[in-house]
Scaffold this active site. Structure first.
Site, PDB file in Angstrom:
ATOM      1  N   ALA A  72       2.846  10.991  -1.005  1.00 44.37           N
ATOM      2  CA  ALA A  72       3.670  10.038  -1.740  1.00 44.37           C
ATOM      3  C   ALA A  72       3.706  10.444  -3.207  1.00 44.37           C
ATOM      4  CB  ALA A  72       3.099   8.632  -1.593  1.00 44.37           C
ATOM      5  N   GLY A 118       1.591  10.737   2.937  1.00 42.88           N
ATOM      6  CA  GLY A 118       2.879  10.358   3.498  1.00 42.88           C
ATOM      7  C   GLY A 118       3.593  11.503   4.171  1.00 42.88           C
ATOM      8  N   GLU A 121       2.188  11.611   7.585  1.00 41.76           N
ATOM      9  CA  GLU A 121       2.714  10.441   8.301  1.00 41.76           C
ATOM     10  C   GLU A 121       4.153  10.666   8.736  1.00 41.76           C
ATOM     11  OE1 GLU A 121       0.391   6.614   6.579  1.00 41.76           O
ATOM     12  OE2 GLU A 121       1.380   7.844   5.059  1.00 41.76           O
ATOM     13  N   GLU A 141      -5.937   9.521   1.337  1.00 41.47           N
ATOM     14  CA  GLU A 141      -5.708   8.278   0.592  1.00 41.47           C
ATOM     15  C   GLU A 141      -6.991   7.614   0.100  1.00 41.47           C
ATOM     16  OE1 GLU A 141      -1.849   8.806   2.826  1.00 41.47           O
ATOM     17  OE2 GLU A 141      -3.970   9.247   3.147  1.00 41.47           O
TER      18      GLU A 141
END
Length: 265
Positions: A72, A118, A121, A141
């Protein structure tokens, strides 16, 4: 003229090769990090593909060799400061990943370089993952004081098992392509991952599109219920497949010793 010719996106590149679509996250200077605008654009593309019968398979990749998606956008992430804003970002990211996961056509993540946070993911939301030998994957994270929010805590354990997933999640460590292959995180490792992705996609596209959609539905719906309940779903979907013109064409072509010509009907 292709589906994407008149579309313009700031953070994505879209290409169409026959019935194969290739979506490239195109922010190489930011290692293709997912900011809010990029997530929105991915969602728009997925919705467009879901509505277009001309696309039979989708490859998702990142621009350059350094990263698939490095995670992210931390500059945006750092602005979150309360439960509400964090929850809203998580839900919006989950919605995009789920829409990708729910596509009725096959999806392939082509991973070159880093697929972190992300980015991993996003890859987990695809059906198949193909990695370069140089790929590195992880969910770091916890080192930022947060947890994966775009589906990582749910999809990773279902794919590789709770123990292996917790190892990655709690340590935040990165795994290389070979370890990822051994644990089932990726399906293939290739020196030319995009070429391999196209090869796999072409093999998928040769099959009946309705069958592919029903297979994905059977696996998705059966993942969280008993085997007996899953068998009922399988029987229902098998019955639906038998009633299609593609089934008649497939069996007829087999008996005639020729390649079937499926029409998605």
């Amino acid at each position: 003229m292709t589906l994407f010719d008149e579309l313009e996106f700031s953070n994505l590149q879209l290409d169409q090769h026959g019935s194969l679509a290739v979506l490239t996250i195109n922010r190489p200077k930011a290692l293709n990090a997912l900011n809010s605008d990029t997530l929105t654009e991915i969602g728009q593309v997925v919705d467009l593909i879901a509505e277009n019968a001309d696309i039979s398979a989708l490859i998702v990749t990142g621009a350059g060799e350094k990263a698939f998606v490095a995670g992210a956008d931390i500059s945006e992430l750092s602005e979150l400061n309360n439960v509400y804003s964090g929850r809203e970002l998580s839900l919006s990211g989950q919605e995009v990943m789920q829409s990708l996961n729910n596509l009725p056509l096959p999806t392939i993540a082509c991973i070159q370089g880093f697929a972190l946070g992300g980015g991993l993911e996003l890859a987990l939301a695809c059906d198949i993952r193909i990695a370069s030998p140089r790929a590195r994957m992880g969910l770091p994270e916890a080192s930022l004081g947060v947890i994966p929010g775009f589906g990582g805590t749910q999809r990773l354990p279902r794919l590789i098992g709770a123990g292996r997933a917790l190892d990655m999640l709690i340590t935040g460590r990165q795994v290389d392509a070979e370890e990822a292959l051994q644990m089932g995180l990726v399906n293939y490792v290739s020196d030319e991952p995009l070429s391999k992705a196209r090869e796999v996609a072409e093999q998928m596209i040769r099959n009946a599109p309705i069958s592919l959609a029903l297979i994905k539905e059977a696996v998705r719906r059966g993942a969280h219920i008993s085997v007996e309940e899953g068998m009922e779903i399988e029987a229902d979907l098998f019955g639906m497949a038998v009633a299609t013109s593609d089934f008649a064409e497939g069996t007829r072509a087999f008996l005639d010793k020729r390649r079937p010509e499926f029409k998605g009907e």
